[in-house]
Motif scaffolding. Structure first.
Motif, PDB file in Angstrom:
ATOM      1  N   GLU A  12       0.020   6.647  -7.508  1.00 57.42           N
ATOM      2  CA  GLU A  12      -1.306   7.279  -7.629  1.00 57.42           C
ATOM      3  C   GLU A  12      -2.113   6.680  -8.778  1.00 57.42           C
ATOM      4  O   GLU A  12      -3.303   6.395  -8.635  1.00 57.42           O
ATOM      5  CB  GLU A  12      -1.152   8.788  -7.859  1.00 57.42           C
ATOM      6  N   LEU A  55      -7.463  -0.512  -6.072  1.00 51.50           N
ATOM      7  CA  LEU A  55      -7.972  -0.768  -4.722  1.00 51.50           C
ATOM      8  C   LEU A  55      -9.493  -0.636  -4.737  1.00 51.50           C
ATOM      9  O   LEU A  55     -10.031   0.405  -5.076  1.00 51.50           O
ATOM     10  CB  LEU A  55      -7.358   0.216  -3.716  1.00 51.50           C
ATOM     11  N   LEU A  69       0.832  -1.216   0.000  1.00 47.82           N
ATOM     12  CA  LEU A  69       0.000   0.000   0.000  1.00 47.82           C
ATOM     13  C   LEU A  69       0.862   1.260   0.000  1.00 47.82           C
ATOM     14  O   LEU A  69       0.519   2.260  -0.642  1.00 47.82           O
ATOM     15  CB  LEU A  69      -0.932  -0.004   1.219  1.00 47.82           C
ATOM     16  N   LYS A 126      -7.720   3.040   0.006  1.00 53.99           N
ATOM     17  CA  LYS A 126      -7.095   4.172  -0.691  1.00 53.99           C
ATOM     18  C   LYS A 126      -6.626   5.205   0.336  1.00 53.99           C
ATOM     19  O   LYS A 126      -5.519   5.727   0.241  1.00 53.99           O
ATOM     20  CB  LYS A 126      -8.098   4.803  -1.669  1.00 53.99           C
ATOM     21  N   GLN A 168      -2.176   3.900  -9.975  1.00 56.77           N
ATOM     22  CA  GLN A 168      -2.651   2.507  -9.814  1.00 56.77           C
ATOM     23  C   GLN A 168      -3.620   2.350  -8.640  1.00 56.77           C
ATOM     24  O   GLN A 168      -4.047   1.237  -8.321  1.00 56.77           O
ATOM     25  CB  GLN A 168      -1.453   1.577  -9.626  1.00 56.77           C
ATOM     26  N   LYS A 169      -3.926   3.464  -7.981  1.00 55.39           N
ATOM     27  CA  LYS A 169      -4.801   3.389  -6.797  1.00 55.39           C
ATOM     28  C   LYS A 169      -6.208   2.888  -7.146  1.00 55.39           C
ATOM     29  O   LYS A 169      -6.927   2.379  -6.285  1.00 55.39           O
ATOM     30  CB  LYS A 169      -4.904   4.765  -6.125  1.00 55.39           C
ATOM     31  N   HIS A 170      -6.594   3.038  -8.428  1.00 53.11           N
ATOM     32  CA  HIS A 170      -7.942   2.590  -8.799  1.00 53.11           C
ATOM     33  C   HIS A 170      -8.093   1.067  -8.683  1.00 53.11           C
ATOM     34  O   HIS A 170      -9.192   0.545  -8.673  1.00 53.11           O
ATOM     35  CB  HIS A 170      -8.293   3.062 -10.217  1.00 53.11           C
ATOM     36  N   LYS A 212       1.909   6.352   2.649  1.00 51.53           N
ATOM     37  CA  LYS A 212       2.901   6.814   1.664  1.00 51.53           C
ATOM     38  C   LYS A 212       4.048   7.624   2.293  1.00 51.53           C
ATOM     39  O   LYS A 212       5.223   7.344   2.002  1.00 51.53           O
ATOM     40  CB  LYS A 212       2.209   7.613   0.561  1.00 51.53           C
ATOM     41  N   SER A 241      -3.707   3.833   2.159  1.00 47.98           N
ATOM     42  CA  SER A 241      -2.527   3.912   1.295  1.00 47.98           C
ATOM     43  C   SER A 241      -1.954   5.330   1.303  1.00 47.98           C
ATOM     44  O   SER A 241      -0.727   5.518   1.371  1.00 47.98           O
ATOM     45  CB  SER A 241      -2.913   3.485  -0.128  1.00 47.98           C
ATOM     46  N   ASP A 242      -2.815   6.330   1.256  1.00 50.52           N
ATOM     47  CA  ASP A 242      -2.364   7.730   1.296  1.00 50.52           C
ATOM     48  C   ASP A 242      -1.647   8.032   2.611  1.00 50.52           C
ATOM     49  O   ASP A 242      -0.663   8.765   2.637  1.00 50.52           O
ATOM     50  CB  ASP A 242      -3.561   8.675   1.139  1.00 50.52           C
ATOM     51  N   LEU A 294       2.296   2.024  -3.535  1.00 48.88           N
ATOM     52  CA  LEU A 294       1.354   2.025  -4.662  1.00 48.88           C
ATOM     53  C   LEU A 294       1.295   3.417  -5.320  1.00 48.88           C
ATOM     54  O   LEU A 294       0.957   4.403  -4.667  1.00 48.88           O
ATOM     55  CB  LEU A 294      -0.038   1.627  -4.152  1.00 48.88           C
TER      56      LEU A 294
END
Lengths: 328, 185
Positions: free
Chosen positions: A123, A129, A118, A135, A125-127, A142, A138-139, A121
């Motif tokens: 940005e 999730l 996560l 999401k 490719q975040k879709h 980061k 993951s943010d 990952l």
């Protein structure tokens, strides 16, 4: 002359151990490969960088490591004969039991590995999730990517060395009961991890970096294998006997001699190819993009290293069970 | 608490295998599996031969590698000092089998590890292990090492006893005496 007749033997221990099979080989192989991949990926991501965007250079490797380790863990669950009692392993921790370390360690590594997936990952490719909370998670992870990479580096080293210590802890198996084995497994796992990164990386610099790292790891592995055998050879009788499958040249043991020959064929060949690549790039500089031929050559060398790792684990797991500490 | 041990006088073993059968019967050991065995070892060149009949079983080691290897404490030391398996906790990982240098363990059909218990259920009733009781040559002698008057203590005081793979450092509690070849093996 000694003639021994035994009444009351169990087939799992007589005439030799038939305890662990290909499932353990795959567990040790996939676990080692995942561990090496995590370590190498963390090295790539922890290299000094200038911008936040450059932080996570290695983004696919954690996902691949996770899948490999999860599949490996599945194989050991398939090997366990009473998995419905497995929860007892989580109600206690036995510091002297390597199985207990694995019971706790593998899920922990998977957990940190998941955080790593996560955290790196990108940005775009975040879709992938499915859930919004992932999401957001993951943010939040980061900015902590470097810390998570450090944790995964340690987790990878633990996992790689654990697979070797697991085998080395068994008193009744002279081939395994050796302090060099965990170090050999660690180095071969790191080497295979570097090779895998070379295969999956798209970045020219990363491919080149791990080709260089792998050269040193292969050299160390090629030194450790004879050292491991030498340690057994100069030890007491059962440990000397444990070498029989590899060096007796008997028909029934041919496969183990062949395995050793393949290891000493694959690894030096991979080493030669990798040194050739490095020399070429040092002379002509790194291209912006590798040609298909160069990628193919790199991948072949990497596959040879990974195949060597699998053969090494397979040969040691099976050959170890042929010679026991007791004389019969 | 007692410290149970077994002395095996190999000279008295007649190789009748009654111990193997009694153990299977008493402990309902599944078909094809054994908790104890008898090793017939012939050494030398004809006609100068020497034969030894030796019963082997779990050594209930004081330093038991099987206990160390177990991830769930299924293999544990009981209060009476013997090494036992709690089958409810055993995951069947087989680590104990690979740790035991005496090949004393196996996996029974339900997937859990198994081995000699010194017939713990009989000891609780004040009886001897089934193999000891059935031994017609009185080759197997069982008792408490902490009781100086027990037969095992007396035998170990008066004989040179050997243990299997002494150098493995497991401190076994199965002792072998052989008056003709003291020191054994």
């Amino acid at each position: 002359m000694v003639e021994i007749t035994i009444t009351g033997t169990n087939s799992i221990t007589f005439p030799h151990f038939e305890v662990w099979d290909w499932r353990i080989v795959l567990y040790l192989f996939l676990g080692g490969l995942a561990a090496g991949t995590l370590v190498m990926c963390s090295i790539a991501n922890l290299r000094p960088t200038k911008t936040v965007e450059e932080l996570a250079k290695c983004v696919r490797a954690p996902l691949i490591a996770f899948v490999m380790l999860a599949v490996g863990a599945l194989f050991i669950i398939l090997e366990i004969k009473a998995p419905w009692h497995l929860y007892w392993g989580y109600l206690t921790f036995q510091p002297l039991s390597l199985m207990s370390w694995g019971t706790w360690g593998v899920p922990l590594v998977l957990f940190f590995n998941a955080l790593y997936i996560l955290a790196v990952l990108p940005e775009e490719q975040k879709h992938y999730l499915r859930f919004e909370f992932l999401k957001r998670f993951s943010d939040r992870l980061k900015p902590k990517m470097r810390l998570i990479a450090k944790i995964n580096f340690v987790a990878g080293i633990f996992l790689a060395i654990y697979t070797g210590i697991l085998l080395a802890s068994f008193l009744a198996v002279p081939l395994w009961n050796n302090a060099t084995l965990p170090i050999l497994f660690l180095v071969s796992a790191l080497s295979a991890g570097a090779a895998l990164i070379v295969i999956i990386a798209k970045d020219v610099e990363i491919k080149y970096l791990f080709t260089k790292i792998d050269v040193w790891l292969i050299v160390i592995e090629l030194l450790l294998i004879p050292l491991y055998f030498y340690g057994l050879y100069v030890s007491s009788a059962p440990y000397k006997r444990a070498l029989e499958p590899f060096f007796s040249f008997k028909g029934e043991y041919f496969i183990y001699t062949l395995a050793l020959i393949l290891i000493f064929l694959f690894l030096p060949l991979a080493l030669r190819m990798k040194i050739g690549e490095i020399t070429e790039f040092e002379e002509h500089g790194l291209p912006h993009q590798f040609t298909r031929g160069q990628i193919l050559r790199m991948n072949i060398a990497a596959i040879l290293v990974i195949a060597g790792t699998l053969i090494l684990r397979g040969a040691i797991v099976y050959a170890g069970q042929l010679i026991k500490l007791s004389i019969y | 608490m007692p410290r149970y041990a077994m002395v095996i006088d190999v000279e008295k073993c007649v190789g009748c295998m009654a111990c193997v059968i009694a153990c299977k019967k008493e402990n309902k050991v599944a078909e094809g599996y054994f908790r104890t065995r008898v090793v017939e070892e012939v050494r030398g060149e004809f006609p100068n031969l020497r034969m030894e009949l030796r019963s082997e079983l779990c050594n209930h080691c004081e330093i038991a590698p099987c206990i160390d290897a177990c991830p769930t404490r299924a293999s544990h030391r009981a209060k009476d000092g013997t090494v036992q398996i709690d089958h409810k906790k055993c995951i069947g990982c087989k680590a104990c089998i690979l740790a035991c240098p005496y090949d004393a363990r196996y996996i029974r059909p339900d997937g859990t590890a198994d081995k000699c218990t010194f017939c713990q259920h009989r000891l609780k009733e004040g009886k001897l292990p089934a193999c000891v009781e059935t031994c017609l040559g009185k080759s197997r002698i069982f008792g408490d090492l902490d009781d100086p008057e027990s037969e095992v203590s007396k035998l170990l005081r008066t004989h040179d006893a050997a243990v299997r793979l002494e150098w493995a450092g497991t401190k076994p509690r199965i002792f072998y005496v052989n008056k003709r070849f003291p020191g054994g093996f």
